[in-house]
Design a protein around this motif. Structure first.
Motif, PDB file in Angstrom:
ATOM      1  N   PRO A 191       0.812  -1.222   0.000  1.00 21.48           N
ATOM      2  CA  PRO A 191       0.000   0.000   0.000  1.00 21.48           C
ATOM      3  C   PRO A 191       0.841   1.267   0.000  1.00 21.48           C
ATOM      4  CG  PRO A 191      -0.844  -1.605   1.586  1.00 21.48           C
ATOM      5  CD  PRO A 191       0.473  -2.130   1.100  1.00 21.48           C
ATOM      6  N   ASP A 192       0.237   2.360  -0.479  1.00 19.79           N
ATOM      7  CA  ASP A 192       0.858   3.693  -0.455  1.00 19.79           C
ATOM      8  C   ASP A 192       2.134   3.754  -1.293  1.00 19.79           C
ATOM      9  OD1 ASP A 192      -1.146   4.552   1.335  1.00 19.79           O
ATOM     10  OD2 ASP A 192      -0.011   3.751   3.025  1.00 19.79           O
ATOM     11  N   VAL A 193       2.136   3.078  -2.429  1.00 19.53           N
ATOM     12  CA  VAL A 193       3.250   3.093  -3.384  1.00 19.53           C
ATOM     13  C   VAL A 193       4.547   2.668  -2.709  1.00 19.53           C
ATOM     14  CG1 VAL A 193       4.198   4.332  -5.357  1.00 19.53           C
ATOM     15  CG2 VAL A 193       2.088   5.123  -4.336  1.00 19.53           C
ATOM     16  N   MET A 194       4.471   1.614  -1.939  1.00 13.82           N
ATOM     17  CA  MET A 194       5.648   1.007  -1.340  1.00 13.82           C
ATOM     18  C   MET A 194       5.830  -0.378  -1.956  1.00 13.82           C
ATOM     19  SD  MET A 194       6.821   3.227   0.883  1.00 13.82           S
ATOM     20  CE  MET A 194       7.738   2.388   2.193  1.00 13.82           C
ATOM     21  N   ALA A 195       6.962  -0.998  -1.702  1.00 11.67           N
ATOM     22  CA  ALA A 195       7.244  -2.330  -2.228  1.00 11.67           C
ATOM     23  C   ALA A 195       7.674  -3.239  -1.090  1.00 11.67           C
ATOM     24  CB  ALA A 195       8.354  -2.262  -3.281  1.00 11.67           C
ATOM     25  N   ASP A 282       8.038  -4.820 -13.242  1.00 10.20           N
ATOM     26  CA  ASP A 282       8.263  -5.643 -12.059  1.00 10.20           C
ATOM     27  C   ASP A 282       7.618  -5.069 -10.806  1.00 10.20           C
ATOM     28  OD1 ASP A 282       9.758  -7.528 -13.476  1.00 10.20           O
ATOM     29  OD2 ASP A 282      11.620  -6.423 -13.145  1.00 10.20           O
ATOM     30  N   TYR A 283       6.853  -3.963 -10.951  1.00  7.85           N
ATOM     31  CA  TYR A 283       6.146  -3.424  -9.786  1.00  7.85           C
ATOM     32  C   TYR A 283       4.674  -3.200 -10.090  1.00  7.85           C
ATOM     33  CZ  TYR A 283       4.612  -0.451  -5.990  1.00  7.85           C
ATOM     34  OH  TYR A 283       3.909   0.060  -4.934  1.00  7.85           O
ATOM     35  N   GLY A 284       4.382  -2.273 -11.023  1.00 13.13           N
ATOM     36  CA  GLY A 284       3.000  -1.976 -11.341  1.00 13.13           C
ATOM     37  C   GLY A 284       2.759  -0.488 -11.450  1.00 13.13           C
ATOM     38  N   PRO A 285       1.513  -0.018 -11.230  1.00  7.32           N
ATOM     39  CA  PRO A 285       1.184   1.401 -11.396  1.00  7.32           C
ATOM     40  C   PRO A 285       1.809   2.270 -10.322  1.00  7.32           C
ATOM     41  CG  PRO A 285      -0.704   0.173 -10.531  1.00  7.32           C
ATOM     42  CD  PRO A 285       0.337  -0.848 -10.897  1.00  7.32           C
TER      43      PRO A 285
END
Length: 435
Positions: A191-195, A282-285
């Motif tokens: 969540p919140d543009v974390m990985a 390899d991550y997304g939006p």
């Protein structure tokens, strides 16, 4: 099957007019029903596996290739990934052949599918006879099932391990060896543009890595660092992994080995004319403001960046023209397929693209083209080659593939939506990142 659908329809109005005590009773009863349904799915899965293997044997499929696509069909039916499909098939076979007591508890709704999985997992290294003995002690009598039903996950794992160790201590050595062979690193969006970067390591390596990060956090905090302990550990991990190879490189602030990362973003978002998202391989939006911040920071740091324009038709994301006469998907066409599909095109499979596949097989006349190409993970590509599977491109607003399984069930897969401008222009940014 009609009875099952009727039961589903009946559940739509369940609980109307109930008081709180009745609601709790219904929740408990539905949990029993859910567990029993999972048990029924396991029985059907095991029967389906046997039937498919028998049919393939009659068709002359070599023994080592039989059943390769069973998990894929189960996954599609359960709307889950092929990886989960393999787990469901494996559990179903173990319950049928080696854990009858546990299977009975599941079918009766006394335990969940996950609890049955724990029993199967903790006895995987035992012989068939020893596994049956663990099953007998845990679920072989009504009293044992009553006790099993009341166990928590941790208690169940501990009990299964204890009995397994009593029966065969050597199996634990084999279990550890097999577990160490499965070490890996995975990346998942958070969540919140974390990985979420995870590492499954042998205990010695895992404890050592954590000790190094913990020691660095203690040192930094003692020196007055205002970051939290967790922040220091995370930052240290990134710095160590992206560390330079030589002292000279360290002094110049550059890494000796560049890393390539692809980003797709509409030009209007890249230039800040409108809000929107880009897509990071390899991550997304990723939000456009974060991408612009990322790009600006790399520009200031002197990181090399390449810009390539891909022209596509508005709204559909279809490539204007990029086909090949070659047998394999290569070069720009291969890059386009990976960027268009983003992850495996099989329904409910989020695995990374490993194979570029001809939907309509090349051997059967399928062209090497953007329309006939799709990105698949390794497992899905192998399943597609099994007896009775077919796939074809189909008309649609966006690129669409229809896959037909040996049982005649059809599943469509549509490429992810591309946010394109009226000019049909997207920008592909390729970064050479340094530490």
């Amino acid at each position: 099957m009609g009875e099952v659908h009727a039961a589903v329809a009946a559940l739509a109005g369940i609980g109307a007019g109930s008081d709180d005590g009745e609601r709790i009773d219904l929740i408990a009863a539905l949990e029993v029903l859910k567990c029993a349904a999972e048990g029924a799915q396991a029985v059907l899965t095991a029967a389906f596996d046997r039937s498919q293997r028998e049919q393939e044997a009659v068709a002359g499929v070599p023994a080592e290739r039989r059943g390769r696509a069973v998990a894929a069909q189960v996954a599609l039916a359960r709307r889950e990934s092929p990886h989960r499909g393999r787990q469901h098939v494996g559990l179903a076979l173990v319950l049928r052949d080696e854990l009858p007591g546990t299977a009975g508890a599941l079918r009766a709704g006394r335990i969940t599918e996950w609890r049955a999985t724990l029993v199967a997992r903790e006895t995987a290294c035992l012989s068939r006879d020893d596994r049956a003995e663990v099953d007998r002690r845990l679920a072989g009598t009504p009293d044992a099932v009553d006790e099993l039903e009341g166990m928590g996950d941790r208690e169940l794992v501990g009990r299964a391990r204890k009995v397994a160790y009593e029966l065969d201590p050597v199996s634990f050595v084999e279990r550890r060896r097999r577990a160490e062979a499965d070490r890996r690193v995975t990346l998942r969006p958070a969540p919140d543009v974390m990985a979420q970067l995870s590492a499954l390591l042998p205990v010695r390596a895992g404890v050592a890595v954590y000790a190094v990060l913990s020691r660095e956090a203690d040192r930094a905090r003692a020196a007055g660092d205002q970051r939290s302990r967790g922040q220091v550990m995370a930052d240290t991990l990134v710095a160590r992994v992206l560390a330079t190879d030589t002292n000279a490189d360290a002094e110049q602030g550059t890494a000796s080995t560049p890393l390539m990362i692809n980003v797709m973003v509409p030009d209007s978002v890249l230039l800040g004319d409108e809000d929107g998202f880009g897509w990071v391989q390899d991550y997304g939006p990723v939000p456009g403001d974060l991408l612009r911040e990322w790009i600006a920071a790399h520009a200031e740091a002197g990181v090399e960046q390449w810009v390539r324009r891909l022209y596509v038709t508005p709204a559909t994301g279809a490539l204007v023209a990029m086909d090949s006469q070659a047998r394999r998907f290569e070069g720009r066409l291969a890059e386009f397929l990976r960027l268009r599909d983003q992850s495996c095109r099989t329904r409910w499979c989020d695995a990374p693209v490993r194979h570029l596949d001809h939907a309509h097989d090349h051997a059967a006349g399928g062209p090497t083209s953007a329309v006939n190409g799709q990105g698949l993970c390794e497992d899905c590509n192998h399943a597609k080659q099994a007896l009775g599977w077919t796939a074809r491109p189909r008309p649609g607003p966006r690129h669409t593939i229809e896959t037909t399984t040996p049982t005649g069930h059809r599943y469509t897969s549509t490429a992810p939506h591309w946010q394109v401008t009226d000019r049909g222009l997207r920008i592909e940014l390729t970064y050479a990142l340094t530490a």
